[in-house]
Design an enzyme around this catalytic site. Structure first.
Site, mmCIF file in Angstrom:
data_model
loop_
_atom_site.group_PDB
_atom_site.id
_atom_site.type_symbol
_atom_site.label_atom_id
_atom_site.label_comp_id
_atom_site.label_asym_id
_atom_site.label_seq_id
_atom_site.Cartn_x
_atom_site.Cartn_y
_atom_site.Cartn_z
ATOM 1 C CG HIS A 371 -1.967 -0.946 1.210
ATOM 2 N ND1 HIS A 371 -3.212 -0.546 0.957
ATOM 3 C CD2 HIS A 371 -2.683 -1.986 1.133
ATOM 4 C CE1 HIS A 371 -4.118 -1.625 0.906
ATOM 5 N NE2 HIS A 371 -3.641 -2.381 0.836
ATOM 6 N N PRO A 372 0.368 1.998 -0.457
ATOM 7 C CG PRO A 372 -1.326 4.037 -1.905
ATOM 8 C CD PRO A 372 -0.959 2.283 -1.452
ATOM 9 C CB SER A 388 -4.005 3.702 -4.174
ATOM 10 O OG SER A 388 -4.369 2.827 -4.118
ATOM 11 C CD GLU A 391 -9.287 2.538 -2.428
ATOM 12 O OE1 GLU A 391 -9.326 1.773 -2.309
ATOM 13 O OE2 GLU A 391 -8.099 3.321 -1.894
ATOM 14 C CD GLN A 392 -3.155 8.455 -1.437
ATOM 15 O OE1 GLN A 392 -3.539 9.400 -0.967
ATOM 16 N NE2 GLN A 392 -2.528 6.811 -1.220
ATOM 17 C CB VAL A 427 -9.401 7.189 1.943
ATOM 18 C CG1 VAL A 427 -7.736 7.163 3.087
ATOM 19 C CG2 VAL A 427 -9.325 7.059 1.170
#
Length: 473
Positions: A371-372, A388, A391-392, A427
């Protein structure tokens, strides 16, 4: 493929609103089984007499012999019980669905004429009122075809509905494969109709009942008086009405037999219930054919790609990215005992989570490490996965001020230095402020506690990703 064929999910936690005509909260299906003259009897070419559903306590089959008392009880149903019920239903103007055994209908022409004259729906109840469980598939298929032909010959129109009752594991499939039926009722698994895909056909199934059924007068434990039957029907009706009032309109099947409920003392309980139900608003008395037509128009079948039917390559392609850069989870999940219950968001989520949970600590650490960082260098360089990135962005992490970005980078560095994997949080469950609050709170955990929490967040992220796909909820 290791697959489990039974459907234990059905409509799931949020069944559709049936949306019955006129805003009815309950659809009542009155079913009258016509079996008299189609039961086991050596006169019919059977090996023994009938032993099922009569007022003879503990009856057994008599091989090679006629059972005079059993025959006469069935004859009561045709001679007296049917006409008593016919007067009741026509007098009240209530629609009825007949489950008609084809050979029984052929031996009762006056009763068939009365059914037709009353406008009742006459569905097929098989060729004979006998067990199908031991029939070879070819024999059962032939019996179904002969039942359709004889029914059409006797009634004048082919049957559009089917219920065997004493069915085999093959019956639903074999009847659906004929393409003959608008509905099939050889299940007891729901309070609403549903679609079952059989081959290339979406077959409508209208579940039946063995409990709101007068057969309980002939079984133990069961009813011993009409008042008990009335009480059970009333309580079922009241419960379904309350559920309908809350927005979940239901169906209520009531199963009847001429030789049972057609007795005066038993029928009194049925009449009491019909008077009770007719005294309420929001009730739709309907044939099963009418219910089928409404359901087909209001809730047509939905075709979607079912995870339990995907081959290995397709399953990995569809779900390999659900856990960040970890397609091995989908690969292993495909080998589980999947079935219809997994053809939904929660089903796939559970299958994937099982693999993640049983993985070694090192493998799970690999998933965490894949994961980042939140709002980290990969995000700035636009090198995140599509999932991702979305999501962010949903929490506004793609539009931070310089001060906010600096705080995230400091927290990321401190977190990784302490735990050895990046801070992970679903998130989509948070705002920017609540993410920062969780960051400050969780960095105080010990490693075991935080490893467990990070794994839980990975599963939650996977659930959100699956929820964005075209899967039932």
């Amino acid at each position: 493929m290791n697959r489990y064929p039974r459907d234990l999910r059905g409509h799931g936690p949020t069944p559709p609103d049936a949306a019955w005509p006129g805003g009815a909260r309950v659809a009542i299906s009155l079913v009258l089984n016509y079996e008299e003259g189609g039961e086991n009897c050596i006169l019919h070419g059977d090996a023994a007499s009938e032993a099922f559903l009569s007022d003879i306590n503990g009856a057994g089959m008599w091989p090679g012999q006629r059972h005079w008392n059993m025959e006469s009880i069935y004859e009561y149903g045709a001679r007296a019980g049917f006409w008593r019920l016919h007067r009741l239903f026509t007098g009240m103007g209530l629609p009825v669905t007949i489950f008609g055994v084809a050979t029984a209908l052929a031996r009762n022409p006056e009763q068939v004429a009365a059914m037709v004259s009353a406008g009742w729906e006459i569905a097929s109840h098989g060729l004979k009122w006998v067990e199908h469980k031991d029939m070879p598939e070819a024999e059962e298929r032939a019996a179904i075809a002969e039942a359709i032909a004889l029914h059409t010959e006797v009634v004048g129109t082919p049957p559009r509905g089917w219920y065997t009752g004493r069915c085999s594991a093959n019956t639903v499939r074999l009847t659906a494969e004929t393409g003959q039926f608008d509905w099939i009722s050889d299940t007891y698994d729901d309070d609403l109709p549903y679609w079952k895909r059989i081959g290339d056909r979406d077959q409508l199934v209208i579940p039946y009942t063995l409990e709101a059924n007068d057969m309980r007068f002939a079984t133990a434990p069961g009813y011993i008086e009409g008042e008990q039957f009335f009480t059970y029907l009333r309580d079922s009706f009241d419960t379904l009405m309350a559920e309908g009032q809350a927005g979940g309109a239901k169906m209520f099947s009531i199963g009847l037999h001429n030789r049972l409920i057609g007795r005066p003392g038993k029928m009194a309980g049925l009449k009491r219930f019909l008077d009770y139900a007719r005294g309420h608003e929001g009730v739709w008395f309907a044939t099963r054919g009418e219910i089928a037509a409404h359901w087909a128009a209001t809730h047509p079948p939905r075709r979607f790609e079912r995870p339990s039917e995907m081959d290995r390559a397709r399953f990995i392609a569809a779900f390999g990215s659900i856990y960040e850069h970890s397609p091995w989870i989908a690969e292993r999940a495909w080998a589980l005992e999947l079935g219809p219950a997994h053809d939904c968001v929660e089903g796939v989520a559970n299958a994937l989570a099982r693999i993640f949970r049983r993985a070694s600590p090192e493998e799970r650490l690999g998933v965490l490490s894949a994961h980042p960082d939140l709002a980290g260098k990969l995000a700035q360089a636009r090198r995140l996965t599509a999932e991702s990135t979305a999501e962010q962005a949903s929490a506004g992490l793609d539009a931070l001020s310089d001060a906010e970005r600096a705080e995230f980078q400091r927290l990321n560095a401190d977190y990784v230095a302490k735990f050895g994997f990046p801070f992970i949080i679903a998130v989509k469950d948070h705002t920017k402020a609540s993410i920062l609050a969780a960051f400050h709170r969780r960095i105080g955990h010990d490693r075991d506690t935080e490893f467990t929490e990070a794994c839980r967040q990975v599963e939650r992220i996977a659930w959100h990703r699956l929820s964005a796909m075209d899967l039932p909820r």
